[in-house]
Write an enzyme that holds these catalytic residues in place. Structure first.
Site, mmCIF file in Angstrom:
data_model
loop_
_atom_site.group_PDB
_atom_site.id
_atom_site.type_symbol
_atom_site.label_atom_id
_atom_site.label_comp_id
_atom_site.label_asym_id
_atom_site.label_seq_id
_atom_site.Cartn_x
_atom_site.Cartn_y
_atom_site.Cartn_z
ATOM 1 N N ASP A 430 0.838 -1.198 0.000
ATOM 2 C CA ASP A 430 0.000 0.000 0.000
ATOM 3 C C ASP A 430 0.873 1.248 0.000
ATOM 4 O OD1 ASP A 430 -2.238 1.540 0.008
ATOM 5 O OD2 ASP A 430 -2.673 1.280 2.146
ATOM 6 N N ARG A 434 -0.032 9.116 0.601
ATOM 7 C CA ARG A 434 -0.822 9.297 1.835
ATOM 8 C C ARG A 434 -0.222 8.510 2.990
ATOM 9 N NH1 ARG A 434 -3.632 6.260 -1.621
ATOM 10 N NH2 ARG A 434 -3.496 4.049 -1.105
ATOM 11 N N ASN A 435 0.591 7.516 2.679
ATOM 12 C CA ASN A 435 1.192 6.689 3.720
ATOM 13 C C ASN A 435 2.640 7.059 4.022
ATOM 14 O OD1 ASN A 435 -1.112 5.257 4.247
ATOM 15 N ND2 ASN A 435 -0.710 3.767 2.625
ATOM 16 N N ASP A 448 3.215 4.325 7.227
ATOM 17 C CA ASP A 448 1.991 3.593 7.505
ATOM 18 C C ASP A 448 2.013 2.244 6.829
ATOM 19 O OD1 ASP A 448 -0.760 2.818 7.837
ATOM 20 O OD2 ASP A 448 -1.058 4.907 8.414
HETATM 21 P P1 AMP Z 1 -2.595 7.011 9.586
HETATM 22 O O1 AMP Z 1 -3.225 6.232 10.664
HETATM 23 O O2 AMP Z 1 -1.127 6.775 9.537
HETATM 24 O O3 AMP Z 1 -3.254 6.921 8.268
HETATM 25 O O4 AMP Z 1 -2.692 8.567 10.041
HETATM 26 C C1 AMP Z 1 -3.769 9.441 9.780
HETATM 27 C C2 AMP Z 1 -3.248 10.857 9.667
HETATM 28 O O5 AMP Z 1 -2.628 11.274 10.893
HETATM 29 C C3 AMP Z 1 -2.180 10.996 8.603
HETATM 30 O O6 AMP Z 1 -2.747 11.216 7.355
HETATM 31 C C4 AMP Z 1 -1.364 12.184 9.116
HETATM 32 O O7 AMP Z 1 -1.947 13.393 8.706
HETATM 33 C C5 AMP Z 1 -1.469 12.050 10.625
HETATM 34 N N1 AMP Z 1 -0.296 11.353 11.177
HETATM 35 C C6 AMP Z 1 -0.116 10.020 11.294
HETATM 36 N N2 AMP Z 1 1.065 9.732 11.840
HETATM 37 C C7 AMP Z 1 1.681 10.905 12.073
HETATM 38 C C8 AMP Z 1 2.973 11.265 12.605
HETATM 39 N N3 AMP Z 1 3.846 10.345 13.018
HETATM 40 N N4 AMP Z 1 3.278 12.577 12.675
HETATM 41 C C9 AMP Z 1 2.401 13.515 12.260
HETATM 42 N N5 AMP Z 1 1.180 13.231 11.735
HETATM 43 C C10 AMP Z 1 0.821 11.947 11.644
#
Ligand code: AMP
Length: 576
Positions: A430, A434-435, A448
């Site tokens: 994936d 976005r990840n 991610d």
């Molecule tokens: P995710 O669960 O990784 O898809 O995270 C959802 C959203 O949270 C992402 O699209 C980012 O905008 C934000 N996010 C996730 N991890 C981080 C991180 N380590 N630092 C800053 N923002 C984060």
């Protein structure tokens, strides 16, 4: 030269002083001095194989005054081979896909039930794509009926030999097929997108099994199985031009014009067994050490918050972290959470987001990551693209468009992360902007490893139950057979490059999910973005070779990006 033969290349060079002679391939060669200023080098290649076909051999000569080169290209003649002959797919018309190789280009003949097929307008061979001596195409059949069912044999021939393969094709079920033992048959007909695109999509789905439901949600052409029971899905049958499940081999659904196998989604942590070492020590963080500050976003597991974490590192009493919470702590959700934690503990690299540990004292379960100031890369690209700059209209003096060299710098870092993942035999499945996450000084990390998304739900395609597929990032073999490999990650990396050079556009944004599936399976690729240098687009094309083994290797991609990025230095402080 024919396959198996040896080739001797001779390179004669003069110069004053006498030049050095270098070949671009790693092989045995001798250098003889003809006279004071003239040299001759002999290179011998033994046992040429079809994979040498098209290979360019360069002889480079140089002395202190300058350099020059001469080259020759190998033309290896070899017998044809059928690399692939697949069950029929329903695209615009029916297609029996094949891939063949051979030099000279082989002649193709088809036999239906041992009778030679005479090609005409309604049944004919079409070559869709040729890369080197590999040709991909279809036996196209327009509106086949039951008389076209049966065995098809493809025979390929050139003056060096021949190859043949058979496949069973069923285009139509006999009208009174007896389906199994009286289990419930559900037929759902979905019509989607009538108002918008004037196109009628019929999905007729047949499922075997008690208490099973199979539905189609009207909005955004999502097909989902509301029933999470593990009973296998069987594919569509409408008794009209649609193959039966036994004919399909895999369990599958027909979506739009294409079959997609619906197999239980083998989660990444299952297939990456090597990452799950039994002695993995996941760090546990006390709840009272985590102070939430604000919400950052919503992810696969639940909400993501910015937080301060105390006593995490010996040299700082508190640091900023991103914490991910687990939305629904069901049995399987918890199991996934723990597996992901173990997996993340084992993945450590400068371009993989740092995982600090978990907090499981009470609900919700929490995962603690390093905080990446600029959030996800897709948002970041969009906010540094021409549209965002135009909208900001001088209000934010820091709102500047990304330069080409910054894009290369971003791409190079993601490729570095992917080289690491491949070295760990970890298939991401994936990879998309976005990840990825962006920190200070344009530091980019892969951040991610989940498979289903809420926020970017339009980037995914739901097939059967809770399986969400990022089809716009997937190569044909992943869409058609759910084959995920390091090579399919390479394809996705090509799409990531495209995203970067379009400032975060959605791949194939102008097409619906069904149209995307058709496009990709037919061999179409994304167009060169306006601001993309040729070298980078060539790289993308190298990632999007239909045959996975023909794709560029992840290490090659990384070093190419690295040298392109080096050639144009990045001025990091522009972005603050
Ligand atoms: P995710 O669960 O990784 O898809 O995270 C959802 C959203 O949270 C992402 O699209 C980012 O905008 C934000 N996010 C996730 N991890 C981080 C991180 N380590 N630092 C800053 N923002 C984060």
């Amino acid at each position: 030269m024919t396959e198996g033969s040896d080739v001797r290349a001779v390179c004669s060079a003069t110069g004053s002083p006498a030049p050095d002679i270098l070949w671009n391939i790693d092989s045995l060669f001798t250098i003889t001095k003809v006279n004071a200023l003239e040299l001759e080098s002999n290179l011998t290649l033994l046992g040429l194989s079809p994979s040498d076909n098209g290979r360019v051999i360069t002889c480079n000569v140089e002395n202190v005054v300058g350099q020059t080169e001469a080259y020759l290209q190998l033309n290896i003649l070899f017998r044809p081979t059928i690399l692939e002959l697949l069950e029929p797919l329903r695209l615009h018309h029916w297609c029996i896909p094949f891939s063949v190789t051979g030099n000279p280009k082989p002649e193709l003949r088809w036999y239906h039930k041992d009778q030679e097929l005479h090609e005409q307008e309604y049944i004919k061979t079409e070559i869709h794509e040729s890369t080197g001596s590999v040709h991909h195409g279809c036996l196209k059949l327009v509106n086949p009926t039951h008389i076209h069912n049966g065995q098809y044999t493809l025979v390929v021939r050139n003056e060096y030999g021949e190859d043949r393969k058979e496949i069973d094709a069923h285009f139509l079920l006999p009208p009174d097929t007896d389906y199994d033992t009286g289990l419930t048959v559900y037929i759902v007909v979905g019509i989607a997108g009538v108002a918008l695109i004037g196109c009628v999509l019929m999905v007729i789905i047949l499922k075997y099994g008690r208490n099973s439901k199979f539905g189609m949600k009207g909005s955004s052409s999502v097909i989902s199985n509301d029933d999470d029971s593990a009973s296998p899905l069987h594919h569509v049958s409408n008794g009209n031009n649609t193959p039966s499940s036994s004919e399909m081999g895999h369990d599958a659904v027909i979506i739009g014009m294409t079959k997609i196998p619906v197999i239980e989604n083998p989660q990444y942590f299952r297939q990456s067994g090597s990452m799950l070492k039994s002695d993995t020590f996941v760090q546990h963080i006390k709840r009272h050490n985590i102070v939430l500050k604000r919400e950052l976003g919503e992810g696969a597991f639940g909400k993501v918050f910015l937080a301060e974490c105390y006593n995490l590192t010996p040299d700082q009493d508190k640091i900023l972290v991103a914490v991910k919470t687990l939305k629904e702590a069901s049995e399987s959700g918890r199991a996934d959470f723990h597996r992901e934690a173990e997996l993340l503990t084992n993945l450590q690299h400068e371009h993989i987001v740092t995982f600090y540990g978990v907090c499981v004292e009470s609900d919700p379960l929490i995962m603690v990551f390093e905080y990446m100031k600029h959030g996800d890369l897709n948002k970041f690209l969009r906010s540094h693209g021409p549209d965002a700059v135009l909208m900001a209209d001088g209000q934010h003096s820091l709102m500047v468009e990304l330069t080409q060299s910054q894009m290369l710098h971003i791409a190079q870092q993601i490729a570095a992360g992917m080289v690491y993942l491949a070295s760990q035999h970890f298939v991401h499945r994936d990879l998309a902007t976005r990840n990825c996450l962006v920190g200070e000084n344009l530091l980019v990390k892969i951040g991610d490893f989940g498979m289903s998304r809420d926020v970017y739900s339009t980037d995914y395609y739901r097939v059967g139950g809770h399986t969400m597929l990022p089809i716009r990032w997937m190569p044909p073999e992943s869409i058609m057979y759910r084959r995920f490999t390091t090579e399919s990650d390479v394809w996705s990396l090509g799409v990531v490059l495209w995203e970067i050079f379009t400032y975060g556009k959605q791949p194939w944004y102008q097409l619906s999910n069904n149209e995307v599936i058709e496009c990709i399976t037919q061999g179409r690729v994304l167009q060169r973005p306006r601001s993309c240098p040729k070298e980078v687009y060539d790289l993308m094309l190298g990632c999007w070779q239909r045959e996975s083994y023909m794709r560029l290797n992840i290490k090659e991609i990384h070093s190419l990006l690295q040298s392109l990025a080096k050639a144009s230095p990045v001025y990091l402080d522009i972005l603050g």
